[in-house]
Design a protein around this motif. Structure first.
Motif, PDB file in Angstrom:
ATOM      1  N   GLY A 213      12.580 -16.573   2.108  1.00  0.00           N
ATOM      2  CA  GLY A 213      12.891 -17.851   2.732  1.00  0.00           C
ATOM      3  C   GLY A 213      14.088 -18.526   2.094  1.00  0.00           C
ATOM      4  O   GLY A 213      14.942 -19.113   2.766  1.00  0.00           O
ATOM      5  N   VAL A 217      17.686 -19.768   3.787  1.00  0.00           N
ATOM      6  CA  VAL A 217      18.290 -21.100   3.658  1.00  0.00           C
ATOM      7  C   VAL A 217      19.766 -20.994   3.306  1.00  0.00           C
ATOM      8  O   VAL A 217      20.619 -21.708   3.866  1.00  0.00           O
ATOM      9  N   ILE A 238      18.100 -27.377   7.313  1.00  0.00           N
ATOM     10  CA  ILE A 238      16.706 -26.987   7.049  1.00  0.00           C
ATOM     11  C   ILE A 238      15.977 -28.251   6.620  1.00  0.00           C
ATOM     12  O   ILE A 238      16.184 -28.776   5.520  1.00  0.00           O
ATOM     13  N   SER A 240      12.543 -28.663   6.604  1.00  0.00           N
ATOM     14  CA  SER A 240      11.214 -28.454   6.021  1.00  0.00           C
ATOM     15  C   SER A 240      11.102 -27.029   5.510  1.00  0.00           C
ATOM     16  O   SER A 240      11.460 -26.073   6.208  1.00  0.00           O
ATOM     17  N   PHE A 241      10.620 -26.890   4.283  1.00  0.00           N
ATOM     18  CA  PHE A 241      10.342 -25.578   3.696  1.00  0.00           C
ATOM     19  C   PHE A 241       8.937 -25.660   3.126  1.00  0.00           C
ATOM     20  O   PHE A 241       8.720 -26.184   2.044  1.00  0.00           O
ATOM     21  N   ASP A 242       7.977 -25.164   3.874  1.00  0.00           N
ATOM     22  CA  ASP A 242       6.573 -25.280   3.492  1.00  0.00           C
ATOM     23  C   ASP A 242       6.174 -24.044   2.689  1.00  0.00           C
ATOM     24  O   ASP A 242       5.766 -23.025   3.237  1.00  0.00           O
ATOM     25  N   VAL A 254       5.544 -18.327   4.250  1.00  0.00           N
ATOM     26  CA  VAL A 254       6.145 -19.652   4.240  1.00  0.00           C
ATOM     27  C   VAL A 254       6.599 -19.981   5.649  1.00  0.00           C
ATOM     28  O   VAL A 254       6.785 -19.093   6.485  1.00  0.00           O
ATOM     29  N   LEU A 256       9.534 -22.474   7.687  1.00  0.00           N
ATOM     30  CA  LEU A 256      10.705 -23.339   7.603  1.00  0.00           C
ATOM     31  C   LEU A 256      10.965 -23.920   8.977  1.00  0.00           C
ATOM     32  O   LEU A 256      10.762 -23.249  10.001  1.00  0.00           O
TER      33      LEU A 256
END
Length: 393
Positions: A213, A217, A238, A240-242, A254, A256
């Motif tokens: 991930g 990005v 980007i 949101s990066f969960d 993950v 994104l």
């Protein structure tokens, strides 16, 4: 007719402000604007017009004013939805709906257009052609209301369409225009990366989705810096990066989420192609499985050059003390679903300055402290009135 219409609008300035304040106090979110739509419908009750409600995928409304003289068919649009924002302004007509706010000026758009429409109804005997008043729901939330209203077929006969937006880029009395591409298109994407979880001490026996991930990005930014023509405009964010987990556990998956902006259809297509290419490369390089959702929300907004020049010339020659300056504005990276109308109908979407008096720098649209100089509401009404009268001549 033009002088009569302008005089009527000037005499009803306080009414426009009163309507705006009522709407500001009672905001409703996109696709939930039931009471706002009813308020608008009630305003037209008993008037000599054709009203069509629940147009499109929500509470959209088209009000048709048929003039008694031959002429063109024109569309005028105002949106009426609000935003999920806790209002922080210090005004006596603050939102009564906690967590919902008219932070983008749609209350003002609707207020000016209601009164302008009523004045046009009263002058029907002098109106040339047909004017369709489009009260649009859900501008703020994709898929929006404009696309579905276009698909209804009710606007297929329009010769031109006009709309305005309140922006505090300058003081009331300043009007901005932009020919050609004027506002960005927008795409939403979500990427789920599925790897193999494991112990932080043994990465060789796992497949780290966070690393994949993180590469994504970084890699997608090279689309803007290395794939896009330097003279074109594009943005990839980007948002949101969960990847929340535990410090010594390798995450198995993950998610994104991101936002893409662009000024032309060609740029939109290039960015999508490159995003998909990078996703395929990540699958191959990191041995993960990727699930990409990529949804183009609103297209770039394109103002017809000929009609935009007509609007500019018309407003420059009004000799109206309330319309003080006509300026060429910059391209805006924000998006607007009025673009759907302009894909099919030639027209112009222009900007009305509304910076509050006495401030050096105003809070911009979508800010919890966003506010306007209400003098701008009459400027909006009079400028659109001038355009309508001149275009019908």
């Amino acid at each position: 007719m033009k002088s009569k219409l302008i005089e009527m609008l000037e005499s009803r300035k306080e009414e426009i402000i009163e309507i705006r304040r009522y709407l500001h106090e009672n905001p409703e979110l996109s696709f939930q604007e039931e009471k706002t739509a009813q308020y608008i419908a009630d305003f037209y009750h008993g008037k000599d017009v054709e009203i069509q409600t629940n147009v499109g995928n929500g509470y959209g409304m088209v009000v048709t004013i048929k003039g008694e003289k031959p002429g063109k068919t024109i569309g005028l649009r105002a949106d009426f939805d609000a935003l999920p924002i806790f209002e922080e302004t210090d005004v006596p007509f603050k939102s009564k709906n906690e967590g919902v706010m008219h932070a983008c000026g749609h209350d003002g758009h609707t207020a000016y257009l209601l009164v302008l429409a009523d004045c046009l109804i009263q002058l029907k005997s002098e109106v040339a052609g047909t004017i369709k008043i489009i009260h649009q729901h859900a501008e703020e939330t994709p898929p929006g209301g404009a696309k579905s209203i276009m698909e209804s077929g009710l606007l297929d006969d329009l010769d031109a369409i006009f709309g305005i937006h309140l922006f505090p880029f300058d003081s009331a009395g300043t009007i901005g225009y932009r020919s050609g591409y004027a506002m960005a298109g927008r795409t939403y994407f979500k990427l789920k990366i599925q790897g193999v979880g494991g112990h932080g001490s043994s990465p060789h026996s796992a497949n780290d989705s966070i690393v994949a991930g993180a590469y994504f990005v970084t890699a997608v930014q090279t689309i803007i810096s290395r794939r896009l023509n330097p003279f074109d405009v594009g943005v990839i964010t980007i948002g949101s990066f969960d990847g929340k987990g535990t410090f010594n556990v390798i995450k198995d998956s993950v998610e994104l989420e991101g936002d893409v902006r662009y000024m032309t259809v060609e740029t939109q297509q290039l960015i999508e192609k490159e995003v998909r290419r990078i996703v395929k490369g990540i699958e191959e390089e990191f041995g993960v499985n990727c699930e990409l959702t990529y949804t183009a929300d609103y297209p770039p907004l394109y103002n017809d050059p000929e009609i935009t020049l007509f609007v500019k010339s018309t407003l420059e020659n009004t000799n109206d003390p309330d319309i003080k300056e006509i300026i060429e504005g910059p391209m805006l990276s924000g998006s607007e679903d009025f673009a759907y109308y302009l894909e099919k109908i030639p027209g112009c979407f222009f900007y009305i300055g509304c910076k509050p008096k006495g401030v050096e720098k105003a809070y911009f649209n979508h800010h919890p402290k966003f506010d306007i100089d209400e003098d701008a509401l009459l400027v909006a009404a009079k400028s659109v009135a001038q355009v309508v009268c001149s275009y019908s001549e």
